[in-house]
Write an enzyme that holds these catalytic residues in place. Structure first.
Site, PDB file in Angstrom:
ATOM      1  N   LYS A  58      85.128 -36.244  42.583  1.00 47.91           N
ATOM      2  CA  LYS A  58      85.469 -35.094  43.684  1.00 47.91           C
ATOM      3  C   LYS A  58      84.357 -34.779  44.624  1.00 47.91           C
ATOM      4  CE  LYS A  58      89.956 -34.269  42.500  1.00 47.91           C
ATOM      5  NZ  LYS A  58      90.923 -34.269  43.200  1.00 47.91           N
ATOM      6  N   ASP A  85      87.232 -38.615  46.265  1.00 50.43           N
ATOM      7  CA  ASP A  85      88.266 -37.915  46.783  1.00 50.43           C
ATOM      8  C   ASP A  85      87.819 -36.441  47.324  1.00 50.43           C
ATOM      9  OD1 ASP A  85      90.783 -36.313  47.521  1.00 50.43           O
ATOM     10  OD2 ASP A  85      91.398 -36.214  45.280  1.00 50.43           O
ATOM     11  N   GLU A 113      89.626 -41.023  49.443  1.00 53.98           N
ATOM     12  CA  GLU A 113      90.752 -40.397  49.434  1.00 53.98           C
ATOM     13  C   GLU A 113      90.941 -38.979  50.340  1.00 53.98           C
ATOM     14  OE1 GLU A 113      92.342 -39.822  45.629  1.00 53.98           O
ATOM     15  OE2 GLU A 113      93.955 -38.429  46.357  1.00 53.98           O
ATOM     16  N   ASP A 142      96.448 -38.384  51.027  1.00 50.97           N
ATOM     17  CA  ASP A 142      97.041 -37.734  49.952  1.00 50.97           C
ATOM     18  C   ASP A 142      97.837 -36.460  50.427  1.00 50.97           C
ATOM     19  OD1 ASP A 142      97.728 -36.619  47.649  1.00 50.97           O
ATOM     20  OD2 ASP A 142      95.885 -36.231  46.505  1.00 50.97           O
ATOM     21  N   LYS A 166     102.601 -39.030  44.502  1.00 52.16           N
ATOM     22  CA  LYS A 166     102.746 -37.971  43.475  1.00 52.16           C
ATOM     23  C   LYS A 166     104.056 -37.488  43.291  1.00 52.16           C
ATOM     24  CE  LYS A 166      98.028 -36.074  43.973  1.00 52.16           C
ATOM     25  NZ  LYS A 166      97.162 -35.214  44.489  1.00 52.16           N
TER      26      LYS A 166
END
Ligand SMILES: [Mg+2]
Length: 258
Positions: A58, A85, A113, A142, A166
Site C-alpha cells: 500500500k 496499490d 493499482e 480498482d 471485487k
C-alpha cells in the site's frame, strides 16, 4: 452469493466446479499496509518464510517514505514481486515519479493499482501510458471501476490495462458482466476484495479458481484477520488456497466465534 451457493448445494457440486472447474487452487499475494520501514521488513521476512512470492504494497501517502519502505523490503525479500496499490493517493506526476525512482533502484512492479483519484481519467490514462511504454508496467483500475459503465469507459478510452474485480463492489452478476466485457476486449483481470472473512473471500476464491481468467489474485484479508468466524471452505497453505470436493462454498460459521 447465498443463492449461487444454494444452487451448487442443490446439484451437489463445489462452487469452483459450478464456475467452470478450470482449477481447484489459487495463489494469492499478501498485503503490506502503510507502515514504517522496520515494520515492513518484519512483515516481508515473515511472508517470505511462509512462501509468499508477491507482496502487495500500500503506497500513496508519502512518496519518499513509500520508496524507503520498498527499499527496506527488498533487503529481506530480494526475489519477491511487487504489486503497488496507491488507493487513489497520488497525483499523476507523483505516480510517474515513483516508477522513475523504482526503475533507478532496478525494481519493476508487476502491477500498479489505482495510482490516481477514481475520477481523474486523464491522470489514469497518462500514468497507464507512461508506465507501460517506459517501464512495461501494467496499471489496474480498482476504485475507477465500480460498475459496468465504468468498465466500458475504461476499455473505450484505454484508461488501464487491468480491471480489479471485487464482488463486494460489483455484486456477483455485475462482476460477471464486467469479466465478460473485459475478456472480449482483451483487458486483463485482477480479483480482490474488501476486508472479508473466509466466507466471502472463499466464494471469490472458488470463482477465481473455477473461471481461471485472473492474472492477479489478491484475496488475502482472511490471512490478516486476528479472528475469523468462518472455518473450512478451502485449505490455506502459505499463498495457496486449495478447494476440495465439498459441495457449495464449503465453509461454516464457527458459532463460538460469532
Ligand atoms: Mg485496490
Amino acid at each position: 452469493m447465498a443463492l449461487i451457493d444454494a444452487a451448487a448445494n442443490s446439484i451437489r457440486i463445489p462452487l469452483w466446479r459450478l464456475f467452470g472447474g478450470a482449477s481447484n487452487y489459487i495463489t494469492t499475494d499478501i498485503t503490506i499496509p502503510i507502515v514504517s520501514p522496520s515494520e515492513a521488513v518484519e512483515l516481508a521476512a515473515k511472508y517470505c518464510r511462509q512462501g509468499f512470492s508477491t507482496l502487495k504494497l500500500k503506497v500513496g501517502k508519502d512518496l519518499n517514505s513509500d520508496i524507503e519502505v520498498l527499499r527496506a523490503i527488498r533487503s529481506v525479500h530480494p526475489d519477491c514481486s511487487f504489486v503497488l496499490d496507491a488507493n487513489e493517493g497520488y497525483k499523476a506526476h507523483q505516480a510517474i515519479e515513483v516508477l522513475d525512482k523504482l526503475h533507478a533502484m532496478g525494481v519493476t512492479p508487476t502491477l500498479f493499482e489505482q495510482p490516481v483519484h477514481r475520477d481523474d481519467c486523464e491522470g489514469l490514462h497518462l500514468v497507464s501510458h507512461v508506465a507501460k511504454d517506459k517501464y512495461g508496467v501494467s496499471v489496474a483500475a480498482d476504485e475507477s471501476c465500480r460498475s459496468v459503465n465504468d468498465a466500458n469507459k475504461i476499455i473505450r478510452e484505454n484508461l488501464a490495462h487491468v480491471i480489479n474485480i471485487k464482488l463486494a463492489k460489483l455484486g456477483v452478476i455485475g462482476a460477471f458482466e464486467v469479466i465478460n466485457i473485459a475478456r472480449e476486449a482483451g483487458i486483463a483481470l485482477m480479483i480482490g476484495g474488501m476486508v472479508e472473512t473466509r466466507l466471502a473471500m472463499g466464494f471469490a476464491g472458488h470463482l477465481a479458481a473455477g473461471l481461471g481468467c485472473f492474472s492477479f489474485i489478491d484475496l488475502d484479508t482472511p490471512l490478516l484477520l486476528a479472528e475469523d468466524p468462518v472455518i473450512q471452505g478451502y485449505e490455506a497453505s502459505g499463498s495457496v488456497y486449495k478447494f476440495d470436493n465439498s459441495i457449495g462454498q464449503g465453509g461454516f460459521l464457527q458459532w463460538d466465534n460469532v
